[in-house]
Design an enzyme around this catalytic site. Structure first.
Site, PDB file in Angstrom:
ATOM      1  N   SER A 192       0.845  -1.189   0.000  1.00  0.00           N
ATOM      2  CA  SER A 192       0.000   0.000   0.000  1.00  0.00           C
ATOM      3  C   SER A 192       0.877   1.233   0.000  1.00  0.00           C
ATOM      4  O   SER A 192       2.029   1.193   0.442  1.00  0.00           O
ATOM      5  CB  SER A 192      -0.899   0.003   1.240  1.00  0.00           C
ATOM      6  OG  SER A 192      -1.543   1.258   1.396  1.00  0.00           O
ATOM      7  N   TYR A 239      -2.421  -0.275  10.239  1.00  0.00           N
ATOM      8  CA  TYR A 239      -2.331  -0.626   8.825  1.00  0.00           C
ATOM      9  C   TYR A 239      -0.989  -0.196   8.240  1.00  0.00           C
ATOM     10  O   TYR A 239      -0.295  -0.978   7.586  1.00  0.00           O
ATOM     11  CB  TYR A 239      -3.485   0.055   8.094  1.00  0.00           C
ATOM     12  CG  TYR A 239      -3.546  -0.194   6.608  1.00  0.00           C
ATOM     13  CD1 TYR A 239      -4.141  -1.343   6.101  1.00  0.00           C
ATOM     14  CD2 TYR A 239      -3.045   0.739   5.706  1.00  0.00           C
ATOM     15  CE1 TYR A 239      -4.223  -1.565   4.731  1.00  0.00           C
ATOM     16  CE2 TYR A 239      -3.116   0.526   4.338  1.00  0.00           C
ATOM     17  CZ  TYR A 239      -3.708  -0.620   3.856  1.00  0.00           C
ATOM     18  OH  TYR A 239      -3.783  -0.836   2.507  1.00  0.00           O
TER      19      TYR A 239
END
Length: 233
Positions: free
Chosen positions: A60, A73
């Site tokens: 990501s 995250y």
């Protein structure tokens, strides 16, 4: 035989750091980092025996620049990026290609599966994950991932905003962090360990404006079988 491994499992918790617990960080690390490590180590003997194979790690932009309200995250994605880059350096001379995919915002409707500390977080996240121009459709992303894998690319960053952020942060990390700090001031505040609500529940009873702004995200959610808001509410 085993020719390719794609590590793509993920979870996401959204909220200010004071609402996050060790359990939240542990869950993110277990799925996105350890999940990648375990699958890779399981597949590796097959690849090494043949001297060929491909490993694709879906990370990501949060693994390149740590954005506010996504710390568990981001932490897991940073670890996965490091693992993937080091893995490529070690395995390429042995005939195994490792590709790191760095998506930006994706229109998959997955915000309905995210866990939110505050209603305000679910609102901005849902709109951001649905907006045209700054998001990429899952189909387009899949085509780019396949292309990068076939070519044996070291890395492919998906979406123009993610590319710009990755380059800018690489050149000016201090400025990026300060700018993200300003963004953080606009985000909701939290108090202590708060129960987290799935996006599918938080989306119930949203305004017509919010529904309009998330049209593309809700369409993607239907296509990719994400949980939906309760009908009629």
């Amino acid at each position: 035989r085993l020719d390719i491994l794609v590590n793509n499992a993920g979870i996401i918790q959204v909220g200010p750091v004071e609402t996050m617990t060790l359990t939240d960080f542990g869950a993110a690390i277990n799925v996105m980092f350890w999940g990648t490590v375990h699958m890779t180590l399981a597949a590796l003997p097959h690849f090494l025996e043949r001297g060929s194979g491909r490993i694709v790690n879906i990370t990501s932009i949060g693994g390149k620049a740590s954005v506010p309200h996504l710390l568990p995250y981001n932490s897991a994605k940073f670890a996965t990026v490091g693992f993937s880059e080091g893995l490529r350096a070690e395995l390429k001379p042995r005939g195994i290609q490792v590709t790191t995919i760095v998506p930006g915002l994706m229109r998959t409707g997955s915000y309905l599966n995210a866990l939110f500390s505050t209603p305000g977080d679910s609102a901005w996240f849902g709109v951001s994950a649905s907006a045209p121009g700054i998001t990429m459709s899952a189909r387009r992303a899949a085509r780019q991932i396949v292309m990068a894998t076939r070519r044996g690319e070291a890395e492919r960053v998906l979406t123009i905003p993610a590319n710009l952020l990755a380059v800018f942060h690489g050149l000016f990390p201090g400025i990026t962090s300060d700018m993200l700090g300003l963004v953080n001031r606009l985000l909701p505040r939290g108090q202590g360990d708060q129960a987290k609500t799935p996006g599918s529940e938080a989306a119930v009873n949203r305004t017509r404006t919010w529904n309009a702004l998330t049209t593309l995200g809700r369409s993607a959610a239907r296509e990719y079988l994400q949980p939906q808001e309760v009908e009629g509410r």
